[in-house]
Design a protein around this motif. Structure first.
Motif, mmCIF file in Angstrom:
data_model
loop_
_atom_site.group_PDB
_atom_site.id
_atom_site.type_symbol
_atom_site.label_atom_id
_atom_site.label_comp_id
_atom_site.label_asym_id
_atom_site.label_seq_id
_atom_site.Cartn_x
_atom_site.Cartn_y
_atom_site.Cartn_z
ATOM 1 N N TYR A 58 0.842 -1.210 0.000
ATOM 2 C CA TYR A 58 0.000 0.000 0.000
ATOM 3 C C TYR A 58 0.869 1.248 0.000
ATOM 4 O O TYR A 58 0.597 2.230 -0.680
ATOM 5 N N LEU A 60 3.842 1.682 -1.172
ATOM 6 C CA LEU A 60 4.423 1.912 -2.503
ATOM 7 C C LEU A 60 3.358 2.409 -3.473
ATOM 8 O O LEU A 60 3.572 3.357 -4.235
ATOM 9 N N VAL A 61 2.183 1.775 -3.423
ATOM 10 C CA VAL A 61 1.112 2.108 -4.366
ATOM 11 C C VAL A 61 0.617 3.540 -4.162
ATOM 12 O O VAL A 61 0.358 4.261 -5.124
ATOM 13 N N ARG A 63 2.080 6.115 -3.427
ATOM 14 C CA ARG A 63 2.953 7.176 -3.938
ATOM 15 C C ARG A 63 2.466 7.662 -5.294
ATOM 16 O O ARG A 63 2.804 8.765 -5.722
ATOM 17 N N ARG A 64 1.712 6.791 -5.971
ATOM 18 C CA ARG A 64 1.179 7.194 -7.270
ATOM 19 C C ARG A 64 -0.038 8.093 -7.059
ATOM 20 O O ARG A 64 -0.720 7.989 -6.045
ATOM 21 N N PRO A 65 -0.311 8.972 -7.998
ATOM 22 C CA PRO A 65 -1.456 9.871 -7.826
ATOM 23 C C PRO A 65 -2.801 9.149 -7.912
ATOM 24 O O PRO A 65 -3.783 9.582 -7.305
ATOM 25 N N ALA A 66 -2.859 8.063 -8.669
ATOM 26 C CA ALA A 66 -4.134 7.368 -8.852
ATOM 27 C C ALA A 66 -3.861 5.920 -9.254
ATOM 28 O O ALA A 66 -2.783 5.598 -9.745
ATOM 29 N N PRO A 67 -4.851 5.028 -9.025
ATOM 30 C CA PRO A 67 -4.689 3.647 -9.499
ATOM 31 C C PRO A 67 -4.729 3.592 -11.033
ATOM 32 O O PRO A 67 -5.126 4.558 -11.681
ATOM 33 N N VAL A 68 -4.336 2.472 -11.586
ATOM 34 C CA VAL A 68 -4.222 2.346 -13.043
ATOM 35 C C VAL A 68 -5.565 2.493 -13.754
ATOM 36 O O VAL A 68 -5.670 3.177 -14.764
ATOM 37 N N ARG A 72 -9.146 7.739 -8.917
ATOM 38 C CA ARG A 72 -8.693 7.983 -7.532
ATOM 39 C C ARG A 72 -8.747 6.696 -6.718
ATOM 40 O O ARG A 72 -9.399 5.717 -7.109
ATOM 41 N N ALA B 25 -3.654 -1.103 -6.314
ATOM 42 C CA ALA B 25 -2.798 -0.494 -7.341
ATOM 43 C C ALA B 25 -3.566 -0.286 -8.642
ATOM 44 O O ALA B 25 -3.389 0.721 -9.328
ATOM 45 N N GLY B 28 -7.821 0.802 -7.171
ATOM 46 C CA GLY B 28 -7.971 1.759 -6.083
ATOM 47 C C GLY B 28 -8.994 1.330 -5.055
ATOM 48 O O GLY B 28 -9.619 2.155 -4.406
#
Lengths: 149, 142
Positions: A58, A60-61, A63-68, A72, B25, B28
């Motif tokens: 979580y 690490l994830v 740190r990204r602005p949004a999921p793939v 959001r 990931a 979300g």
């Protein structure tokens, strides 16, 4: 449909984890709580392994602005410890202690074609529906309630 | 009687964690089984597709594993039918009121260091232990 394929993959990982860990087996789950009898500490190891991977992953994830596949992250925003939280979790535990199934254990157990798993899952869905539509008529959707789980 | 299986349980637990991280990931979303199930089968305005796909995977994996020759996945349930139904209904009411279950609060919530999930997990662990004690040692088990 890569989004659906990856949701399927996440489900396969989950079902594999529940099966390998033994948490698909109600007797093994109940034995964790039976310190005074046939104690089996496996559930603690399962939770430990799952927690370490999830906490690190979580971090690490996030740190990204949004999921793939979404704009959001859908995270619970409520913070207060209230009566429904404590009462609900406590009722959940009583049911878990009686049946030996929790939601995460019972759904994969359906894949073992065990009749008890079907009965439990159907009863649980009935309980969720009863609670949602009879006890909390204002809470008919998941997203606005910002639930954890 | 079930045997302590530290290594298989550790590996299994890590798979559960990988599943939670994958779902967060890519979609979300919190990997909480009670609400994924409820969102898939009960009327709601939220998206269904990913929930159904996740559930299909969660059911298909044990089905596939148990059909591999030589592989047996231990399963034993001793709860009589009326009690199984009663327990299921209680779990359903509990996860809805308490906003989560063992996977939602106990794994995903704790991993986010959510205070609500810590409280929920302590509550259900305590009442489960108390219930198992009463069923097995006060009433002599099912």
């Amino acid at each position: 449909m890569p989004a659906l394929a990856f949701a399927l993959l996440a489900g396969l990982l989950f079902g594999t984890g529940i099966a390998l860990s033994g948490m698909i087996n109600p007797a093994k789950v109940l034995n964790f709580f039976d310190v005074a009898g046939t104690w089996d500490p496996s559930l603690a190891v399962v939770m430990g392994g799952a927690l370490v991977v999830t906490a690190v992953g979580y971090r690490l994830v996030m740190r990204r602005p949004a999921p793939v596949f979404d704009v959001r992250f859908h995270l619970p925003t409520r913070r207060q410890i209230d009566v429904p939280l404590v009462a609900g979790a406590s009722i959940l535990g009583i049911g878990w202690g009686i049946a030996g199934f929790c939601p995460g254990g019972s759904v994969p157990a359906v894949g073992l074609l065990e009749p008890d798993a079907f009965v439990f899952v159907a009863s649980m869905v009935a309980g969720i529906a009863f609670s949602r539509f009879a006890l909390q008529p204002g809470a008919q959707t998941l997203e606005p309630r910002k639930t954890t789980s | 009687m079930t045997e302590f299986t530290p290594w298989m349980s550790l590996v299994g637990g890590m798979f559960i964690g990988l599943s939670a991280v994958t779902l967060m990931a890519l979609h979300g979303r919190i990997a909480g089984l009670s609400h994924i199930l409820a969102g898939a089968v009960l009327p709601s305005q939220s998206l269904r597709g990913w929930r159904i796909a996740f559930l299909v995977g969660a059911v298909a994996a044990p089905l596939a594993l148990s059909s591999v020759p030589g592989v047996t996945i231990p399963f034993s349930s001793a709860t009589p039918l009326p009690w199984l139904i009663f327990g299921g209904v209680l779990v359903g009411i509990g996860v809805q009121l308490g906003s989560g279950c063992t996977s939602g609060h106990g794994v995903c919530g704790l991993a986010r260091f959510s205070t609500r999930s810590v409280v929920a997990t302590l509550c259900f662990m305590a009442t489960t232990a108390a219930t198992v004690f009463v069923v097995r040692h006060v009433f002599g088990g099912f």
